[in-house]
Every structure is written in C-alpha cells, then in structure tokens.
Design a protein around this motif. Structure first.
Motif, PDB file in Angstrom:
ATOM      1  N   THR A  32      -4.318   7.600   1.395  1.00 18.39           N
ATOM      2  CA  THR A  32      -4.361   6.383   0.145  1.00 18.39           C
ATOM      3  C   THR A  32      -5.911   6.796   0.119  1.00 18.39           C
ATOM      4  N   THR A  33      -7.223   7.755   0.768  1.00 18.84           N
ATOM      5  CA  THR A  33      -8.118   7.636   0.773  1.00 18.84           C
ATOM      6  C   THR A  33      -8.354   8.533  -0.358  1.00 18.84           C
ATOM      7  N   VAL A  34      -9.771   8.589  -1.187  1.00 22.00           N
ATOM      8  CA  VAL A  34      -9.850   9.703  -1.645  1.00 22.00           C
ATOM      9  C   VAL A  34     -11.196  10.422  -1.606  1.00 22.00           C
ATOM     10  N   ALA A  71      -7.824  14.896   4.671  1.00 25.31           N
ATOM     11  CA  ALA A  71      -7.890  13.972   5.660  1.00 25.31           C
ATOM     12  C   ALA A  71      -9.381  15.182   6.420  1.00 25.31           C
ATOM     13  N   THR A  72      -8.524  16.577   7.307  1.00 22.01           N
ATOM     14  CA  THR A  72      -8.924  16.626   8.395  1.00 22.01           C
ATOM     15  C   THR A  72     -10.277  17.334   7.691  1.00 22.01           C
ATOM     16  N   ILE A 114       0.470   4.243  -4.795  1.00 19.98           N
ATOM     17  CA  ILE A 114       0.728   4.032  -3.961  1.00 19.98           C
ATOM     18  C   ILE A 114      -0.778   3.207  -3.187  1.00 19.98           C
ATOM     19  N   HIS A 115      -2.176   3.784  -4.407  1.00 18.04           N
ATOM     20  CA  HIS A 115      -3.801   2.902  -4.153  1.00 18.04           C
ATOM     21  C   HIS A 115      -3.808   1.618  -4.746  1.00 18.04           C
ATOM     22  N   TYR A 453      -5.529  10.805 -11.462  1.00 15.18           N
ATOM     23  CA  TYR A 453      -5.784   9.314 -10.192  1.00 15.18           C
ATOM     24  C   TYR A 453      -7.328   9.352  -9.677  1.00 15.18           C
ATOM     25  N   HIS A 454      -7.464  10.514  -8.487  1.00 16.68           N
ATOM     26  CA  HIS A 454      -8.674  10.606  -7.608  1.00 16.68           C
ATOM     27  C   HIS A 454      -9.565  11.463  -9.091  1.00 16.68           C
ATOM     28  N   VAL A 455      -9.693  11.833 -10.181  1.00 17.84           N
ATOM     29  CA  VAL A 455     -10.667  11.453 -11.006  1.00 17.84           C
ATOM     30  C   VAL A 455     -10.520   9.771 -11.781  1.00 17.84           C
TER      31      VAL A 455
END
Length: 614
Positions: A32-34, A71-72, A114-115, A453-455
């Motif tokens: 859930t983190t962009v 995430a990594t 989701i977000h 969505y991320h954009v």
C-alpha cells in the motif's frame, strides 16, 4: 443503448475459467506504499521538433521520468507516499477495441480499492462521446465479474472520434469538474494519447485539478518508442491472425492450386504483417515501409509478385500465401498522390460522382486504369486523421486482379508455362480484435492499470503508464511513467504560403525499422519462405502449458529495456561523482575529463539533426 453497457455476460466454460485467472504484480506495485524515483527532465523524441513541442506544451514538456520502486530498494531521494486519500477517477476507451483493455479497468479499480476502499472509478459510456455527455458507470467488483480477462471494449463501449476541437476539450474539462475527478485515464493508441497530452496541457493551464494519464492500448503496434516496448492487444491479435494464416498455408499446400492474398490490420505501419510473417512463415509479405523506401509503383509490386509466382511454378508449386498490410495502398507513391487529390476535393464538398472529371491528367489516367471496385473505395471520405479508409479498400483484391491479368498475359505470350493462376482473397480485419486476450496481454494490461493509480498518487499529469523489460518474467518488469510529450514528433500537414511548414505535435507513430533486428530476420529468411514452404502453425491461443508464456518474435528479438539502461547510466554518474570530487588526484581528474570529453563528442555527433538518429 447506454443501459446495455456493463451488463453481466453469459460466459462459456473457457471464458469462466479465464475470468478466474489472477495476473501477477511486479514487486514494485505490491503493498500500500507508493515509492517513486524521479529521473532527469525529458526531451522530445523528435529532437528537431523539440522547440515547437515545448512551445505547444509549456506546462507539461520537460517533466522527469518516474520509476516505481520495490520496498527493498535503497534510493535515498525517492518519494515515499504512505497516505492515500480517497480519490475519484474516470476512465474512457478511445480508439478501436483491442484485446486486454478490460484488464486496464480491473487493474486500476483494484489498485484504487487497495489503497483506499472509498475511492471511486467511473467508466465513461460510449467512449469520448460519453465523456462529453458525462454518462458514466461506477465500476465495482460485481460489474467486473464477467469482464476480467475477456476481449472487447463492451464493458463501457468506445469511440474512434478524437478529442480535438476546443468545444470537445471544454466539454471534457467540464465533465471532469462536474464529476469532481482527481484523474482521467485515457485508454488508446497514438491518436488517443496525443489527445491525452493536449488535455493534460489544457487542464494545467486552466488550473483544473484533474490529472490526465494515458495507457498504450492498440492492436496496430505503432505506439512504440524508448519508453513503450509493446502495446496491449498486439500480442493477442498477432497470435490469432497467425493461426488463421497458418491454416490458409496448410490449405494452400494441400490443394496445391490457390494463392491466398491476405490483408491484415495495422493502419499505416506494417508491424502486424511483419510479426505474423515471422510466426507463420507465409511465402511472401510486402511491407508498406519497403514500398516507401524503394518508391515501388503498383506495377513494380505486381511484377514482384508475378516473378515470385513464376519462380515457384518452375519448382512445380502453384500455391502460396501472400500477406499485405492494410496501409500498403497509401504507401504506393502514385496511389497516395491520387488519394490526396481525391481527399482535397471531398473536403471541398465536391460530390463523388464529379471528382473523376476534375482530377489532374495523370491522376485521371491512373484512376481510369484501376478496377471499378477500387475506384469506388478510393472515393470514400477520409478518416478523422486525414488518412484513407484503409479497412474499406480491398488492396488484396486489387493486387490479385493485376497479378492474374499479368500471369494470363505471360501465359499467352509463352513466357510463363505453368498452370492458370487462381487467387483467393481475405481481409483479417475484425476476426482477432475481439478475441480473448492472451496471457501476456492479460498480465500487461492489468499491471498498466495498477501503474495508473501510482501515477495519480504521485500527482503526475500528462504521463503515460509504462512497463519495460517485458520479455522477462513479470517479477522483473520495470514499472514507471513517461511524459507523453517525450514521445512526440512534429507531424507535417503541408506547406502554407512561401516555405513555412504547417506542423502539429503528435505522439510518434513508429513504422517498421528497415535497419532493425526484426526486419533483418525477415530478410535472412525471405528466400526460404518464398521457395521452400516452411509453413509454421503456432496453434490457437494457449492459456496453460506449452505456448502460454510465449511472446511476439519482435519483442523477443529487440534489444529493449530503455528505462533500465537509464537507471544504469545514473548509477555510473553517481559512481563518477563519488570518485571525482574536490581533493582527488590530478591523474583521476584528467582521466575523467578525457573520457567525458570523448563521450560528449560522440553523443553530439549522434544527436545532430543531420545524422538522423533520434
């Protein structure tokens, strides 16, 4: 009727099984983190037109590339977005339907929920006309249930009209304001994404808060550049058409008396015809780009086919399959010039029956030479982008008639001693574009929906969702976004008084690269394909087992992953900066200057307008 959109479909057993398939997400889109890393400011694909493009897009030109990170990832200056307020997003299908389009809707809807479960996705009904009229359908899990991994655009409907007039642009902006949209996603090809870029610029100038995002969905395969390796639908259509072509090849070699002339979709580019040739190995393909490069006339093309038929007859082969792109007719110099004259009269309001008498002498002679059915088709009113109605012009039938006449002439003169030439014509125009999408297109479209969505979460406007490294497994795909203006070139429409060129910035439509690796593979095999009947049948679409994960030959062959290389280059820049800094030795400084000077000189030569490298 509007009430028909979004209704539950009656699914076959296979369709139901496909509706249960869940595409995989790359690691950079999970959670859930962009996380987004911004690169350097971009320039235009058309270096010579960069000034004109920047002037037309003062607010959205030169924006940076965006890379979404897993995430990594350890990128200190990356923007990390953890708060996701509820947003309202609209989506519109523009242009012609292409397999996989529904998965863009699914991916975007899922990412929104989701977000933030309170976010809303509205689909505009009937394409751009629904956008102007503010006719919407709220997308829910129930609505999507029978459309996941399914073909067509019938969930929402579509239009092929452009968002081009000021009235249309204003109507689109009014709709976004009235519906309080935070984002507008435009799904389509070259023309639709050009419209998306203009809308983004207009919205920015008008201080409209709606962000515009484009998605590369077109079966033509011509929306292809450094940032876009493939378009949604191209993989499916190539596979479906290739099987149909292969079936014709099998029929031809079985009957041993027919030549099949097969015209394929693709508009002005020949990507589809080239890819189907590499998948199914017909005897011959004539690419529009070859005709343009060699300035082949209709008589040259006829002779080329006749010579091939005669060469095969000498081996006692009286059958064959010949592929033609639908844009071929506009690639033939004298026919294209004739079309320009006809279109000019049509735009002036001259009736079709009066045009033949007003043509120039040379155009009139060519027009009268052509068979009556082609004359009627050439007189059709041009499409919205001023091109001919390519799907309605039976180029395959024209060439079959001309080849038959020439072979009969050769037979009568005794220069050809084989059997009578017999042709059968096909147009594979609509059989594939409503197909169930391939596994690749299902995955690709779904991922692009999530990227949209991320954009929007990153607050970007005038960007296209992109994925690179597509030829590797999904978990290694590189997801990002690129400014649409970075994909533009200035299209010339003619000349005004004097020598001033009239041009308009548009998303560049890529044609087959005659110096590229994919075309080279064709040239290396052309003689074998022509003479040896090495027909290949890839079979029907596979969703499991052998062939399910296959990709187009062109995607496999090409040396891509542009975004990955940009990131690799930045890594080298950072490494140089870490070594060459105040206090380093003179030798290190001199070595760095010498190397960088050489690189700069080479790149300056490569990017000069006279060199022709974009």
């Amino acid at each position: 009727m509007d009430s028909d959109y979004g209704l539950p479909r009656e699914l076959s057993h296979l369709q139901h099984a496909r509706s249960l398939y869940k595409p995989q997400l790359p690691p950079c889109l999970e959670g859930t983190t962009v996380r987004v890393e911004f690169g350097d400011a971009t320039t235009a694909l058309d270096v010579s037109g960069a000034s004109a493009i920047s002037q037309s897009f003062p607010n959205t030109y030169g924006q940076p590339l965006a890379h979404f990170l897993r995430a990594t990832s350890n990128v200190p200056d990356a923007q990390v977005i953890t708060e996701h307020p509820a947003i309202r997003v609209g989506l519109v299908f523009c242009g012609r339907q292409s397999p996989g389009g529904h998965n863009v809707v699914w991916g975007l809807h899922e990412a929104l929920k989701i977000h933030n479960s309170k976010s809303i996705l509205l689909g505009f009904l009937g394409g751009s006309e629904g956008l102007f009229a503010q006719k919407t359908l709220e997308i829910t899990d129930d609505v999507l249930e029978t459309y996941r991994n399914q073909g067509g655009f019938d969930l929402l409907g579509r239009t092929k009209d452009q968002i081009i007039t000021q009235e249309q642009v204003n109507a689109a902006m009014d709709a976004c304001k009235a519906l309080k949209l935070d984002g507008l996603v435009i799904v389509g090809g070259v023309t639709s994404n050009t419209d998306a870029a203009h809308l983004a610029e207009t919205f920015s100038q008008a201080k409209c808060s709606t962000k515009v995002v484009g998605v590369p969905v077109t079966l033509n395969g011509d929306l292809r550049n450094q940032f876009v390796e493939a378009t949604v639908g191209f993989d499916t259509v190539c596979k479906v058409d290739s099987q149909l072509i292969s079936n014709l090849c099998t029929d031809a070699v079985s009957a041993e008396k027919y030549y099949y002339f097969v015209r394929l979709m693709g508009q002005k580019s020949s990507h589809l015809a080239l890819e189907c040739t590499l998948q199914s190995h017909p005897n011959m393909v004539i690419l529009g780009e070859e005709v343009v490069a060699s300035k082949l006339t209709i008589f040259d093309i006829t002779k080329q086919i006749c010579d091939a038929v005669q060469a095969r007859a000498e081996k006692e082969k009286y059958h064959g399959v010949i592929l033609l792109p639908e844009g071929l007719i506009e690639s033939i110099p004298e026919v294209n010039a004739l079309l320009q004259e006809i279109h000019r009269f049509l735009r002036q309001g001259v009736s079709k029956d009066k045009i033949p008498s007003q043509l120039s002498p040379w155009a009139s002679a060519l027009f009268q030479f052509l068979p009556p059915f082609i004359r009627e088709e050439l007189l059709l009113y041009p499409a919205s982008d001023d091109s001919a109605q390519l799907s309605q012009i039976e180029t395959e039938k024209l060439l079959a008639v001309l080849v038959e006449a020439e072979m009969s002439k050769r037979l009568k003169e005794g220069t050809y001693k084989g059997k009578k030439f017999t042709a059968i014509c096909h147009f594979l125009g609509y059989q594939a574009r409503g197909s169930l999408p391939s596994k690749f297109d299902c995955d690709y479209a779904y991922v692009l929906g999530h990227i949209c969505y991320h954009v929007l979460a990153a607050g970007l406007n005038g960007y296209m969702a992109t994925v690179t490294n597509l030829k590797d497994s999904v978990n290694t795909w590189r997801c990002g976004a690129a400014p649409i203006t970075a994909m533009m070139a200035v299209k010339e429409y003619g000349r005004a008084s004097g020598s001033v060129t009239i041009g308009k910035p548009v998303v560049h439509s890529a044609t087959v690269d005659l110096r590229g690796k994919v075309y080279e593979v064709l040239r290396q095999n052309a003689t074998k394909f022509l003479m040896e009947d090495v027909y290949r049948n890839p079979g029907p679409l596979q969703f499991d087992g052998p062939g399910a994960d296959s990709m187009t030959v062109s995607l496999h062959i090409q040396d891509l992953d542009y975004m990955g290389r940009i990131q690799e280059l930045n890594t080298y820049f950072d490494k140089v900066r870490s070594i060459v800094k105040p206090g380093c030795s003179q030798d290190i400084l001199k070595a760095a200057l010498s190397a960088m000077s050489s690189v700069a000189d080479v790149l300056s030569v490569m990017t000069s307008p006279s060199n022709g490298i974009i």
